[in-house]
Every structure is written in C-alpha cells, then in structure tokens.
Design a protein around this motif. Structure first.
Motif, PDB file in Angstrom:
ATOM      1  N   THR A 150       0.944  -1.338   0.129  1.00  0.00           N
ATOM      2  CA  THR A 150      -0.091  -0.043  -0.011  1.00  0.00           C
ATOM      3  C   THR A 150       0.894   1.091   0.171  1.00  0.00           C
ATOM      4  OG1 THR A 150      -0.047  -0.060   2.310  1.00  0.00           O
ATOM      5  CG2 THR A 150      -1.949  -1.282   1.177  1.00  0.00           C
ATOM      6  N   VAL A 151       2.127   1.070  -0.047  1.00  0.00           N
ATOM      7  CA  VAL A 151       3.086   2.316  -0.253  1.00  0.00           C
ATOM      8  C   VAL A 151       2.672   3.132  -1.419  1.00  0.00           C
ATOM      9  CG1 VAL A 151       5.203   3.318  -0.501  1.00  0.00           C
ATOM     10  CG2 VAL A 151       4.747   1.166   1.118  1.00  0.00           C
ATOM     11  N   ALA A 152       2.563   4.431  -0.994  1.00  0.00           N
ATOM     12  CA  ALA A 152       2.151   5.376  -2.233  1.00  0.00           C
ATOM     13  C   ALA A 152       3.524   5.871  -2.971  1.00  0.00           C
ATOM     14  CB  ALA A 152       1.341   6.414  -1.815  1.00  0.00           C
ATOM     15  N   ARG A 153       3.418   5.693  -4.434  1.00  0.00           N
ATOM     16  CA  ARG A 153       4.425   6.099  -5.113  1.00  0.00           C
ATOM     17  C   ARG A 153       4.244   7.535  -5.926  1.00  0.00           C
ATOM     18  NH1 ARG A 153       7.207   2.767  -8.771  1.00  0.00           N
ATOM     19  NH2 ARG A 153       5.121   2.103  -9.537  1.00  0.00           N
ATOM     20  N   ALA A 154       5.139   8.258  -5.967  1.00  0.00           N
ATOM     21  CA  ALA A 154       5.090   9.329  -6.756  1.00  0.00           C
ATOM     22  C   ALA A 154       4.451   9.308  -8.026  1.00  0.00           C
ATOM     23  CB  ALA A 154       6.243  10.382  -6.773  1.00  0.00           C
ATOM     24  N   ALA A 155       5.107   8.316  -8.614  1.00  0.00           N
ATOM     25  CA  ALA A 155       4.780   8.118 -10.138  1.00  0.00           C
ATOM     26  C   ALA A 155       3.317   7.642 -10.294  1.00  0.00           C
ATOM     27  CB  ALA A 155       5.792   7.063 -10.790  1.00  0.00           C
ATOM     28  N   ASP A 156       2.851   6.500  -9.224  1.00  0.00           N
ATOM     29  CA  ASP A 156       1.529   6.589  -9.275  1.00  0.00           C
ATOM     30  C   ASP A 156       0.604   7.349  -9.366  1.00  0.00           C
ATOM     31  OD1 ASP A 156       2.502   3.822  -9.833  1.00  0.00           O
ATOM     32  OD2 ASP A 156       2.419   3.363  -7.681  1.00  0.00           O
ATOM     33  N   SER A 157       0.752   8.246  -8.173  1.00  0.00           N
ATOM     34  CA  SER A 157      -0.215   9.483  -7.796  1.00  0.00           C
ATOM     35  C   SER A 157      -0.261  10.445  -8.842  1.00  0.00           C
ATOM     36  CB  SER A 157      -0.166   9.994  -6.336  1.00  0.00           C
ATOM     37  OG  SER A 157       1.234  10.542  -6.300  1.00  0.00           O
ATOM     38  N   GLY A 158       1.049  10.516  -9.312  1.00  0.00           N
ATOM     39  CA  GLY A 158       1.272  11.751 -10.389  1.00  0.00           C
ATOM     40  C   GLY A 158       0.576  11.227 -11.633  1.00  0.00           C
ATOM     41  N   ALA A 159       0.711   9.895 -12.011  1.00  0.00           N
ATOM     42  CA  ALA A 159       0.222   9.446 -13.277  1.00  0.00           C
ATOM     43  C   ALA A 159      -1.546   9.727 -13.153  1.00  0.00           C
ATOM     44  CB  ALA A 159       0.492   8.031 -13.573  1.00  0.00           C
ATOM     45  N   ASN A 160      -1.955   9.258 -11.962  1.00  0.00           N
ATOM     46  CA  ASN A 160      -3.192   9.342 -11.566  1.00  0.00           C
ATOM     47  C   ASN A 160      -3.910  10.944 -11.794  1.00  0.00           C
ATOM     48  OD1 ASN A 160      -3.711   6.659 -11.158  1.00  0.00           O
ATOM     49  ND2 ASN A 160      -3.722   6.805  -9.141  1.00  0.00           N
ATOM     50  N   ALA A 161      -3.072  11.787 -11.151  1.00  0.00           N
ATOM     51  CA  ALA A 161      -3.670  13.038 -11.170  1.00  0.00           C
ATOM     52  C   ALA A 161      -3.555  13.797 -12.629  1.00  0.00           C
ATOM     53  CB  ALA A 161      -2.499  13.907 -10.008  1.00  0.00           C
ATOM     54  N   SER A 162      -2.527  13.613 -13.345  1.00  0.00           N
ATOM     55  CA  SER A 162      -2.341  14.031 -14.497  1.00  0.00           C
ATOM     56  C   SER A 162      -3.417  13.396 -15.497  1.00  0.00           C
ATOM     57  CB  SER A 162      -0.999  13.471 -15.409  1.00  0.00           C
ATOM     58  OG  SER A 162       0.110  14.198 -14.651  1.00  0.00           O
ATOM     59  N   ALA A 163      -3.875  12.078 -15.400  1.00  0.00           N
ATOM     60  CA  ALA A 163      -4.896  11.376 -16.380  1.00  0.00           C
ATOM     61  C   ALA A 163      -6.296  12.015 -15.866  1.00  0.00           C
ATOM     62  CB  ALA A 163      -4.905  10.147 -15.868  1.00  0.00           C
TER      63      ALA A 163
END
Ligand code: MBD
Ligand code: FE
Length: 284
Positions: A5-18
């Motif tokens: 469940t560790v949040a990764r910048a690339a995941d939250s960033g990709a979600n925010a951009s999409a």
C-alpha cells in the motif's frame, strides 16, 4: 501500512495527470486562442527566465540539471502537483480578489467530480475500521445578504489518517473520504467523518527531488477540501485547517489563511470532536 500500500509518486502523479486531462477534455468547448494574450504572457515568462539566468549567472551545469529535472516532472506525472503547490495560490488570489463571501483557497491536484451523494446529515464513505478521531462538522450555507441557501451542494474530500487520498494512493476504497452533501431546507449540513492527518507531498518523485536539493520540507498542514455551490451563486473552492498544526505557518502550498481555521472541540454528544463553519457564497 505495508509494502503493497506504499504510495509512489509516479502512481499518484500519473493518476492526477490523467484525471486532469479527462476534466479538461470534458470542458473543452473549442476555446478561441487569444494570440495577443498568449504573446504577452509567453514573452514575459520567457523573459523572466532569461533575466534569472543573466542576473544569477546560471552555468551550463545548472541549466542541464534544470532540463533533466523538467523532463522528470513530466515522466513522474507531477506537473499537476508542482503547479498546484507552487503556483495555484497566486492564480486563486487573482480569481477571488473581489469575493465578498467566505474566503477560498486552492483546489490542489486531488479533486474528483461526482463523489457519492449523502443526505444533509450523512456520514462520509469510510472503511469499517477507518483510523482517526471521529469528526463532526456542522454549518450553514448562506448568501452574502444572510439568507440561507437550501439545497446547496457541499463536496468534501480529504486525506486519511496516514495522509493518503483515495484514487491517488493504492489500497483504498474508490470513494474513501469523498462525498457530496445536500444542505437541508435551512441551508444547514452536518458532516460525519474522521480528522485528516498532516499531508506530505510525495518525496520520491521530481517534486521531492527539488525539495531535498533545496533543503525545503514537503508538508502541508492537515486540511479538509470543500467545494460549495448553489444555483445563482459562484462556486466556492476552499480548504479548512486545524489550529496548532506545526505547518499552518509554513504550508508548502502557501494555501493557509486565518479565515480558514476551524475550532474543533470535544464533542459533548458523542465520540471525538465537533466543529462549526458557515460558508457564504457570492451572487453570480
Ligand atoms: C494536497 O493534498 C493538496 O491539497 C495540495 C494543494 C497539494 C498537494 C497535496
Ligand atoms: Fe489536499
């Protein structure tokens, strides 16, 4: 929390951009480009950067580090994060300069439209064992002339007790800690949720790299995000904060205002804490 469940910048960033791209696509009515305005703003932006290079005698080494970093901001999907943390507060200041009603502040990168509807006194969607202090939030939505606005909509989204937002960090139910209330016939609402934790922006992406390289910190004070709207009134985007948070004075996103402080008290009628805040909307 565990590894999965560790949040990764690339995941939250990709979600925010999409998510941002989707919203822009849905809104696009084929806006006409104002060449004069683009020329003016783009010329000033380019000049500001050139002036910086000349005044600060920027080296090729620094220029290339900057280029590499900009490329990484895109790769990590962190343009929404970067812009909302370091620029949106000025855009908000301009946009809300003439507001008469409640103060607003920035939206940030984690808003989602169409959160689940709950009644005027409903509980936010949360896990059965949702960690954190139970938090009751009462208030009224009014017009600037003091009249209540029955049926006003109040959207709330906030981080959990670990500082994570649903749909941007893994392992959370889709609409965790996100909902839309409809104010009752007196314009009143009563929100049941848990108190959010202070929030650290992702430290493992491009923004985190900048923060570390510059010796800054990554914290926002604990906050709850709101959008409040009623027919014939301007939509208000705000955040509310908690007194005593160590980062109220040095929010990385520069989005705290004295008018946005809550005053939580022990809840005499139940568990946890209770607070009251009224939202005043400007006429359209
Ligand atoms: C947030 O939760 C937030 O509200 C802002 C403005 C930026 C990054 C994370
Ligand atoms: Fe936030």
């Amino acid at each position: 929390y565990n590894e999965e469940t560790v949040a990764r910048a690339a995941d939250s960033g990709a979600n925010a951009s999409a998510r941002f791209r989707e919203r822009m696509a849905a809104q696009s009515a084929g806006g006409v480009v104002d060449t004069e305005r683009v020329n003016h703003l783009a010329s000033r932006a380019v000049k500001a950067l050139n002036d910086l290079v000349l005044e600060e005698r920027v080296s090729y080494e620094e220029y290339n580090a900057f280029k590499a970093w900009l490329i990484r901001v895109g790769e990590d999907g962190e343009w929404p994060l970067f812009l909302d943390v370091w620029l949106e507060h000025s855009v908000e200041e301009v946009a809300n300069e003439h507001r008469e009603g409640s103060k607003g502040t920035i939206e940030g990168p984690y808003y989602l439209e169409d959160s689940p509807e709950v009644p005027w006194n409903g509980t936010i969607p949360m896990r059965e064992d949702e960690p954190g202090t139970p938090f009751t939030f009462t208030g009224q939505v009014r017009a600037v002339d003091g009249s209540p606005l029955p049926g006003a909509k109040l959207e709330l989204w906030h981080a959990d007790d670990l500082g994570f937002y649903s749909q941007f960090a893994p392992g959370l139910p889709e609409w965790n800690l996100r909902a839309t209330w409809t104010a009752n016939e007196d314009g009143r609402f009563e929100i049941h949720t848990v108190r959010p934790a202070p929030y650290q922006i992702p430290t493992d992406g491009a923004c985190g790299q900048l923060i570390e390289a510059a010796g800054w910190h990554a914290w926002r004070p604990a906050h709850m995000h709101f959008k409040v709207h009623a027919p014939g009134h301007h939509k208000l985007t705000a955040q509310l904060y908690f007194p005593g948070d160590p980062h109220n004075e040095d929010d990385i996103a520069s989005a705290v205002k004295p008018e946005l402080m809550l005053d939580p008290q022990p809840n005499p009628d139940g568990e946890g804490e209770i607070t009251h805040y009224d939202f005043v909307l400007d006429p359209e």
